[in-house]
Enzyme design. Structure first.
Site, PDB file in Angstrom:
ATOM      1  N   ALA A 242       0.906  -1.121   0.106  1.00 23.06           N
ATOM      2  CA  ALA A 242      -0.096   0.029   0.014  1.00 23.06           C
ATOM      3  C   ALA A 242       0.708   1.249   0.142  1.00 23.06           C
ATOM      4  O   ALA A 242       0.562   2.558  -0.133  1.00 23.06           O
ATOM      5  CB  ALA A 242      -0.957   0.168   1.209  1.00 23.06           C
ATOM      6  N   ASP A 243       2.147   1.208   0.081  1.00 20.55           N
ATOM      7  CA  ASP A 243       3.025   2.227   0.111  1.00 20.55           C
ATOM      8  C   ASP A 243       3.001   2.914  -1.260  1.00 20.55           C
ATOM      9  O   ASP A 243       3.314   2.350  -2.133  1.00 20.55           O
ATOM     10  CB  ASP A 243       4.476   1.843   0.548  1.00 20.55           C
ATOM     11  CG  ASP A 243       5.505   2.998   0.894  1.00 20.55           C
ATOM     12  OD1 ASP A 243       5.507   3.477   1.716  1.00 20.55           O
ATOM     13  OD2 ASP A 243       6.147   3.416  -0.406  1.00 20.55           O
ATOM     14  N   ILE A 244       3.061   4.260  -1.303  1.00 20.71           N
ATOM     15  CA  ILE A 244       2.848   5.100  -2.597  1.00 20.71           C
ATOM     16  C   ILE A 244       4.215   4.916  -3.194  1.00 20.71           C
ATOM     17  O   ILE A 244       4.306   5.007  -4.477  1.00 20.71           O
ATOM     18  CB  ILE A 244       2.465   6.596  -2.206  1.00 20.71           C
ATOM     19  CG1 ILE A 244       1.333   6.437  -1.438  1.00 20.71           C
ATOM     20  CG2 ILE A 244       2.765   7.312  -3.576  1.00 20.71           C
ATOM     21  CD1 ILE A 244       0.245   6.126  -2.254  1.00 20.71           C
ATOM     22  N   GLY A 245       5.371   5.028  -2.274  1.00 19.90           N
ATOM     23  CA  GLY A 245       6.554   4.988  -3.103  1.00 19.90           C
ATOM     24  C   GLY A 245       6.954   3.465  -3.776  1.00 19.90           C
ATOM     25  O   GLY A 245       7.352   3.682  -4.972  1.00 19.90           O
ATOM     26  N   TRP A 284      12.479   1.404  -3.709  1.00 18.39           N
ATOM     27  CA  TRP A 284      12.335   2.734  -3.022  1.00 18.39           C
ATOM     28  C   TRP A 284      13.866   3.381  -3.509  1.00 18.39           C
ATOM     29  O   TRP A 284      13.609   4.551  -4.065  1.00 18.39           O
ATOM     30  CB  TRP A 284      12.508   2.617  -1.601  1.00 18.39           C
ATOM     31  CG  TRP A 284      11.288   2.424  -1.022  1.00 18.39           C
ATOM     32  CD1 TRP A 284       9.994   3.203  -1.446  1.00 18.39           C
ATOM     33  CD2 TRP A 284      10.809   1.679   0.438  1.00 18.39           C
ATOM     34  NE1 TRP A 284       9.005   2.631  -0.552  1.00 18.39           N
ATOM     35  CE2 TRP A 284       9.438   1.687   0.458  1.00 18.39           C
ATOM     36  CE3 TRP A 284      11.617   0.891   1.304  1.00 18.39           C
ATOM     37  CZ2 TRP A 284       8.713   1.194   1.296  1.00 18.39           C
ATOM     38  CZ3 TRP A 284      10.681   0.380   2.308  1.00 18.39           C
ATOM     39  CH2 TRP A 284       9.487   0.559   2.615  1.00 18.39           C
TER      40      TRP A 284
END
Length: 289
Positions: A242-245, A284
């Site tokens: 779910a992390d945008i990055g 990332w």
């Protein structure tokens, strides 16, 4: 002053780790001299420990030194665990050479998972940082530590759980904390002081047990727990879909017009188990400036 050396078993990009650590204004780093000063909280004392790169990515060697002449073995073991020097990143590199991320791991070789310096400090940081943009997140955590923590030899120590548990919510509101975030930070610290939450015991449990236990605490959601598992405990196999990055990195890597769905990411990431944390960190890294 004492000094010891450690030779890591495989490739290790310490300079990249320094760049990540330098994002936090509370951490004292020197890119030119290639060192970081680590604040270490001992049972009845504290120490500032300098960790310095003496080698390169292919032949990583590190020196560890401190003016604190007691508990040297305890300090060195703590530092070794933070930087996870016993982890052979060559093995992880070889694993990913058999996956679709092979070129990414070839481009960013030896990317380690460096743990946060203290379990409690890490939990406070991820609670403070949740749902904030990075710049303001670090502004808020810096205000918190510089107001209630202590500085020693140029390094900042987070306030203890006892200190934070004694605060009034308005003390944090005055630093631009929201009312809810002030409550989450202080109330969680009170649980620790009251013995209802033992982070040391929690750190020994499997990921799902940690998610279940921390997830019951008001203000701590899945994102916060996953970040604590990854950066406080250094767990190998986490993938915050779910992390945008992560979504942006995979959009770029897969050459998509839109960000992929959480469901698609979770399904695909199973191919990168049991080293999904390294996939996440390398992804990332691929979109950092």
């Amino acid at each position: 002053m004492w000094k010891e050396y450690y030779h890591a078993p495989g490739m290790y990009d310490f300079d990249y780790s320094l760049r990540r650590l330098s994002m936090d204004p509370l951490i004292r780093t020197n890119m030119k001299e290639r060192y970081v000063d680590v604040p270490v909280r001992l049972e009845n004392d504290r120490a500032v420990v300098r960790v310095k790169a003496e080698g390169d990515i292919e032949k990583p060697v590190f020196s560890v030194m401190s003016d604190h002449n007691e508990e040297q073995d305890v300090i060195f073991e703590h530092i070794r665990n933070i930087f996870q020097w016993d982890k052979d990143l060559n093995d992880i590199h070889q694993f990913f050479q058999q996956t679709e991320l092979s070129m990414l791991f070839h481009q960013y070789q030896g990317t380690p998972i460096v743990r946060d310096f203290n379990l409690y400090d890490s939990l406070m940081k991820v609670i403070i940082h949740q749902q904030l943009n990075m710049k303001f997140a670090y502004t808020l955590s810096t205000r918190f530590v510089q107001t209630f923590g202590e500085e020693e030899d140029g390094s900042w120590f987070y306030p203890t759980p006892e200190k934070v548990a004694s605060l009034e919510y308005d003390y944090l509101r005055n630093l631009q904390f929201s009312q809810r975030k002030a409550e989450y930070v202080i109330d969680t610290s009170r649980l620790i002081v009251d013995g209802e939450l033992d982070l040391q015991k929690l750190s020994k449990l499997p990921n799902d047990e940690v998610l279940k236990t921390l997830g019951k605490i008001r203000g701590i959601g899945p994102w916060t727990v996953q970040n604590w598992l990854l950066f406080a405990l250094g767990r190998d196999d986490l993938f915050p879909a779910a992390d945008i990055g992560i979504q942006n990195a995979l959009k770029k890597w897969w050459q998509l017009d839109e960000k992929p769905s959480k469901k698609d990411i979770e399904k695909k990431s199973m191919e990168w188990s049991p080293f999904r944390s390294y996939a996440a960190l390398t992804l990332w890294r691929s979109i950092e400036g």
